[in-house]
Design a protein around this motif. Structure first.
Motif, PDB file in Angstrom:
ATOM      1  N   ARG A   1     -23.601  45.494   2.547  1.00 20.24           N
ATOM      2  CA  ARG A   1     -23.243  46.910   2.680  1.00 20.24           C
ATOM      3  C   ARG A   1     -23.738  47.510   3.987  1.00 20.24           C
ATOM      4  O   ARG A   1     -23.033  48.279   4.639  1.00 20.24           O
ATOM      5  CB  ARG A   1     -23.810  47.709   1.500  1.00 20.24           C
ATOM      6  CG  ARG A   1     -23.535  49.191   1.579  1.00 20.24           C
ATOM      7  CD  ARG A   1     -23.949  49.902   0.317  1.00 20.24           C
ATOM      8  NE  ARG A   1     -23.153  49.469  -0.825  1.00 20.24           N
ATOM      9  CZ  ARG A   1     -23.295  49.958  -2.057  1.00 20.24           C
ATOM     10  NH1 ARG A   1     -24.194  50.904  -2.288  1.00 20.24           N
ATOM     11  NH2 ARG A   1     -22.530  49.520  -3.039  1.00 20.24           N
ATOM     12  N   SER A   2     -24.945  47.149   4.416  1.00 19.49           N
ATOM     13  CA  SER A   2     -25.530  47.810   5.586  1.00 19.49           C
ATOM     14  C   SER A   2     -25.284  47.073   6.906  1.00 19.49           C
ATOM     15  O   SER A   2     -25.385  47.681   7.962  1.00 19.49           O
ATOM     16  CB  SER A   2     -27.043  47.972   5.384  1.00 19.49           C
ATOM     17  OG  SER A   2     -27.662  46.699   5.267  1.00 19.49           O
ATOM     18  N   CYS A   3     -24.984  45.775   6.843  1.00 12.20           N
ATOM     19  CA  CYS A   3     -24.949  44.991   8.070  1.00 12.20           C
ATOM     20  C   CYS A   3     -23.600  44.379   8.421  1.00 12.20           C
ATOM     21  O   CYS A   3     -23.346  44.080   9.581  1.00 12.20           O
ATOM     22  CB  CYS A   3     -25.958  43.837   7.990  1.00 12.20           C
ATOM     23  SG  CYS A   3     -27.663  44.344   7.720  1.00 12.20           S
ATOM     24  N   VAL A   4     -22.755  44.173   7.435  1.00 10.02           N
ATOM     25  CA  VAL A   4     -21.581  43.318   7.641  1.00 10.02           C
ATOM     26  C   VAL A   4     -20.316  44.146   7.812  1.00 10.02           C
ATOM     27  O   VAL A   4     -20.041  45.062   7.038  1.00 10.02           O
ATOM     28  CB  VAL A   4     -21.423  42.336   6.466  1.00 10.02           C
ATOM     29  CG1 VAL A   4     -20.193  41.454   6.677  1.00 10.02           C
ATOM     30  CG2 VAL A   4     -22.668  41.475   6.333  1.00 10.02           C
ATOM     31  N   GLU A   5     -19.548  43.791   8.825  1.00  5.92           N
ATOM     32  CA  GLU A   5     -18.300  44.487   9.121  1.00  5.92           C
ATOM     33  C   GLU A   5     -17.191  44.014   8.186  1.00  5.92           C
ATOM     34  O   GLU A   5     -17.027  42.827   7.949  1.00  5.92           O
ATOM     35  CB  GLU A   5     -17.873  44.197  10.566  1.00  5.92           C
ATOM     36  CG  GLU A   5     -18.904  44.585  11.599  1.00  5.92           C
ATOM     37  CD  GLU A   5     -18.733  43.806  12.892  1.00  5.92           C
ATOM     38  OE1 GLU A   5     -17.829  42.934  12.940  1.00  5.92           O
ATOM     39  OE2 GLU A   5     -19.497  44.045  13.821  1.00  5.92           O
ATOM     40  N   ALA A   6     -16.431  44.960   7.657  1.00  6.14           N
ATOM     41  CA  ALA A   6     -15.267  44.609   6.850  1.00  6.14           C
ATOM     42  C   ALA A   6     -14.146  44.112   7.758  1.00  6.14           C
ATOM     43  O   ALA A   6     -13.996  44.562   8.893  1.00  6.14           O
ATOM     44  CB  ALA A   6     -14.800  45.819   6.052  1.00  6.14           C
TER      45      ALA A   6
ATOM     46  N   SER B   1     -33.865  31.973   6.136  1.00  4.29           N
ATOM     47  CA  SER B   1     -32.879  32.795   5.440  1.00  4.29           C
ATOM     48  C   SER B   1     -31.778  33.133   6.434  1.00  4.29           C
ATOM     49  O   SER B   1     -31.973  33.022   7.654  1.00  4.29           O
ATOM     50  CB  SER B   1     -33.533  34.087   4.923  1.00  4.29           C
ATOM     51  OG  SER B   1     -32.582  34.903   4.264  1.00  4.29           O
ATOM     52  N   THR B   2     -30.628  33.519   5.919  1.00  8.25           N
ATOM     53  CA  THR B   2     -29.573  33.988   6.814  1.00  8.25           C
ATOM     54  C   THR B   2     -29.831  35.440   7.204  1.00  8.25           C
ATOM     55  O   THR B   2     -30.312  36.239   6.399  1.00  8.25           O
ATOM     56  CB  THR B   2     -28.202  33.889   6.136  1.00  8.25           C
ATOM     57  OG1 THR B   2     -28.273  34.473   4.832  1.00  8.25           O
ATOM     58  CG2 THR B   2     -27.743  32.436   6.033  1.00  8.25           C
ATOM     59  N   TRP B   3     -29.477  35.760   8.442  1.00 12.31           N
ATOM     60  CA  TRP B   3     -29.604  37.103   8.986  1.00 12.31           C
ATOM     61  C   TRP B   3     -28.241  37.510   9.529  1.00 12.31           C
ATOM     62  O   TRP B   3     -27.398  36.653   9.797  1.00 12.31           O
ATOM     63  CB  TRP B   3     -30.660  37.152  10.095  1.00 12.31           C
ATOM     64  CG  TRP B   3     -32.032  36.800   9.608  1.00 12.31           C
ATOM     65  CD1 TRP B   3     -32.483  35.582   9.193  1.00 12.31           C
ATOM     66  CD2 TRP B   3     -33.133  37.698   9.464  1.00 12.31           C
ATOM     67  NE1 TRP B   3     -33.790  35.651   8.796  1.00 12.31           N
ATOM     68  CE2 TRP B   3     -34.222  36.935   8.951  1.00 12.31           C
ATOM     69  CE3 TRP B   3     -33.324  39.054   9.729  1.00 12.31           C
ATOM     70  CZ2 TRP B   3     -35.465  37.497   8.696  1.00 12.31           C
ATOM     71  CZ3 TRP B   3     -34.565  39.609   9.470  1.00 12.31           C
ATOM     72  CH2 TRP B   3     -35.620  38.852   8.963  1.00 12.31           C
ATOM     73  N   CYS B   4     -28.011  38.799   9.728  1.00 12.97           N
ATOM     74  CA  CYS B   4     -26.668  39.262  10.088  1.00 12.97           C
ATOM     75  C   CYS B   4     -26.297  38.962  11.533  1.00 12.97           C
ATOM     76  O   CYS B   4     -25.139  39.057  11.914  1.00 12.97           O
ATOM     77  CB  CYS B   4     -26.531  40.756   9.810  1.00 12.97           C
ATOM     78  SG  CYS B   4     -27.499  41.817  10.919  1.00 12.97           S
ATOM     79  N   GLY B   5     -27.269  38.595  12.368  1.00 13.65           N
ATOM     80  CA  GLY B   5     -26.975  38.324  13.776  1.00 13.65           C
ATOM     81  C   GLY B   5     -27.448  39.438  14.689  1.00 13.65           C
ATOM     82  O   GLY B   5     -27.673  39.224  15.874  1.00 13.65           O
ATOM     83  N   ARG B   6     -27.590  40.625  14.130  1.00  9.44           N
ATOM     84  CA  ARG B   6     -28.172  41.739  14.895  1.00  9.44           C
ATOM     85  C   ARG B   6     -29.657  41.832  14.554  1.00  9.44           C
ATOM     86  O   ARG B   6     -30.498  41.893  15.439  1.00  9.44           O
ATOM     87  CB  ARG B   6     -27.432  43.036  14.573  1.00  9.44           C
ATOM     88  CG  ARG B   6     -25.998  43.033  15.111  1.00  9.44           C
ATOM     89  CD  ARG B   6     -25.212  44.249  14.685  1.00  9.44           C
ATOM     90  NE  ARG B   6     -23.855  44.202  15.220  1.00  9.44           N
ATOM     91  CZ  ARG B   6     -22.847  44.929  14.780  1.00  9.44           C
ATOM     92  NH1 ARG B   6     -23.042  45.794  13.775  1.00  9.44           N
ATOM     93  NH2 ARG B   6     -21.641  44.816  15.311  1.00  9.44           N
TER      94      ARG B   6
ATOM     95  N   PHE C   1     -23.562  35.685   6.101  1.00 17.06           N
ATOM     96  CA  PHE C   1     -23.594  35.358   4.676  1.00 17.06           C
ATOM     97  C   PHE C   1     -24.972  35.764   4.180  1.00 17.06           C
ATOM     98  O   PHE C   1     -25.917  34.974   4.172  1.00 17.06           O
ATOM     99  CB  PHE C   1     -23.343  33.861   4.500  1.00 17.06           C
ATOM    100  CG  PHE C   1     -23.310  33.386   3.080  1.00 17.06           C
ATOM    101  CD1 PHE C   1     -22.705  34.124   2.076  1.00 17.06           C
ATOM    102  CD2 PHE C   1     -23.874  32.164   2.737  1.00 17.06           C
ATOM    103  CE1 PHE C   1     -22.668  33.671   0.760  1.00 17.06           C
ATOM    104  CE2 PHE C   1     -23.850  31.691   1.433  1.00 17.06           C
ATOM    105  CZ  PHE C   1     -23.241  32.446   0.448  1.00 17.06           C
ATOM    106  N   VAL C   2     -25.108  37.033   3.780  1.00 20.45           N
ATOM    107  CA  VAL C   2     -26.426  37.610   3.546  1.00 20.45           C
ATOM    108  C   VAL C   2     -26.500  38.314   2.201  1.00 20.45           C
ATOM    109  O   VAL C   2     -25.484  38.681   1.598  1.00 20.45           O
ATOM    110  CB  VAL C   2     -26.795  38.620   4.663  1.00 20.45           C
ATOM    111  CG1 VAL C   2     -26.947  37.927   5.997  1.00 20.45           C
ATOM    112  CG2 VAL C   2     -25.745  39.737   4.761  1.00 20.45           C
ATOM    113  N   GLY C   3     -27.737  38.519   1.767  1.00 22.98           N
ATOM    114  CA  GLY C   3     -27.994  39.331   0.582  1.00 22.98           C
ATOM    115  C   GLY C   3     -27.221  38.883  -0.643  1.00 22.98           C
ATOM    116  O   GLY C   3     -27.241  37.714  -1.021  1.00 22.98           O
ATOM    117  N   SER C   4     -26.489  39.812  -1.248  1.00 22.61           N
ATOM    118  CA  SER C   4     -25.768  39.542  -2.493  1.00 22.61           C
ATOM    119  C   SER C   4     -24.383  38.956  -2.265  1.00 22.61           C
ATOM    120  O   SER C   4     -23.604  38.810  -3.208  1.00 22.61           O
ATOM    121  CB  SER C   4     -25.641  40.844  -3.303  1.00 22.61           C
ATOM    122  OG  SER C   4     -24.937  41.827  -2.539  1.00 22.61           O
TER     123      SER C   4
END
Length: 274
Positions: free
Chosen positions: A13-18, A167-172, A212-215
């Motif tokens: 929700r907070s990091c990933v672009e649709a 862990s995976t991170w969003c890249g930012r 590929f993060v969080g839920s």
């Protein structure tokens, strides 16, 4: 938070672009079909390919991994080269499930993977058959045995692929490299190969769509990737860190982290001495 692998603060929700749009649906469906066909073909042919001598086997695996990523609609740009043979600890920042075939496209190796991946359809079976080293992330006592198994694989001449951020991170947002796995390279006396992974839009800015993060579920993340338009995966293969270039695992981890450009923010305070 598991016993010895951190949880990133990133979330869909907070990091990933649709990326989804009505016009992208037919293209996305075709890409999913292409990826599934390639994965099943890999599963069927793997028993034959694994019997080949190492050089042709690794050429086939590299080509197949690149084809899987291209089938998902992601272009690949690789700079630099990894040593083609001998024990090698390959370490990279971790953003997406796409990281796995991208690193195998550089040099196939044994993956250090969380035990949950065994349950993934098709991909889990392929990962297990490739000789992956599975870890139970909830058992701190398993850490010394894991490091020993990595060292054994390195001594046997294998490349072992590890994501030391844990862990995976969003890249930012980014993590930092945990130290424990670097002890295996020191024990085995093999070089460390840092690799920087970065995703962006063609001719444009960085993209978090592959994260590929969080839920996130694997299917949701896959759909976001195949729905994206002109995603590019950039793989920077940095100069190797020679065996014993650093005197201890802390310095070696820091050198590799700097090589891939991680600032090491995130949950640094939770990582402890590992």
């Amino acid at each position: 938070m598991s016993a010895w692998l951190p949880a990133a603060p990133c979330s869909p929700r907070s990091c990933v672009e649709a990326t989804a749009s009505v016009t992208a649906v037919p293209r996305a469906v075709l890409r999913i079909v292409a990826v599934l066909i390639l994965l099943v073909a890999g599963l069927v042919l793997f028993p034959v390919v694994r019997r080949l001598p190492v050089p042709p086997r690794e050429r086939i695996i590299r080509a197949w991994c690149r084809t899987v990523v291209r089938g998902a609609g992601v272009r690949i740009r690789i700079t630099g080269n990894a040593p083609p043979d001998g024990g090698l600890l390959m370490v990279a920042n971790h953003i997406s499930w796409l990281d796995v075939p991208l690193l195998a496209a550089v040099r196939p190796g044994r993956m250090l993977a969380k035990s949950e991946i065994r349950q993934w359809p098709v991909a889990g079976t392929l990962t297990a058959r490739s000789g992956a080293l599975f870890i139970d992330r909830d058992r701190l006592r398993a850490l010394p045995d894991t490091v020993a198994r990595i060292a054994d694989g390195l001594r046997a001449g294998s490349a072992v692929v590890v994501f030391p951020e844990g862990s995976t991170w969003c890249g930012r947002a980014q993590g930092h490299f945990r130290r424990a796995v670097f002890q295996a390279a020191l024990d085995a006396g093999v070089p460390v190969q840092p690799v920087r992974l970065h995703y962006r839009l063609a001719g444009g800015p960085a993209s978090t769509a592959p994260a590929f993060v969080g839920s996130d579920s694997l299917l949701t993340s896959l759909w976001r990737v195949v729905s994206a338009h002109q995603l590019v995966a950039e793989i920077g293969v940095m100069p190797v860190l020679a065996p014993h270039a650093e005197t201890d695992r802390r310095r070696l981890a820091l050198a590799a982290q700097r090589a891939v450009g991680l600032r090491g923010e995130g949950h640094a305070g939770l990582l402890g001495p590992l």
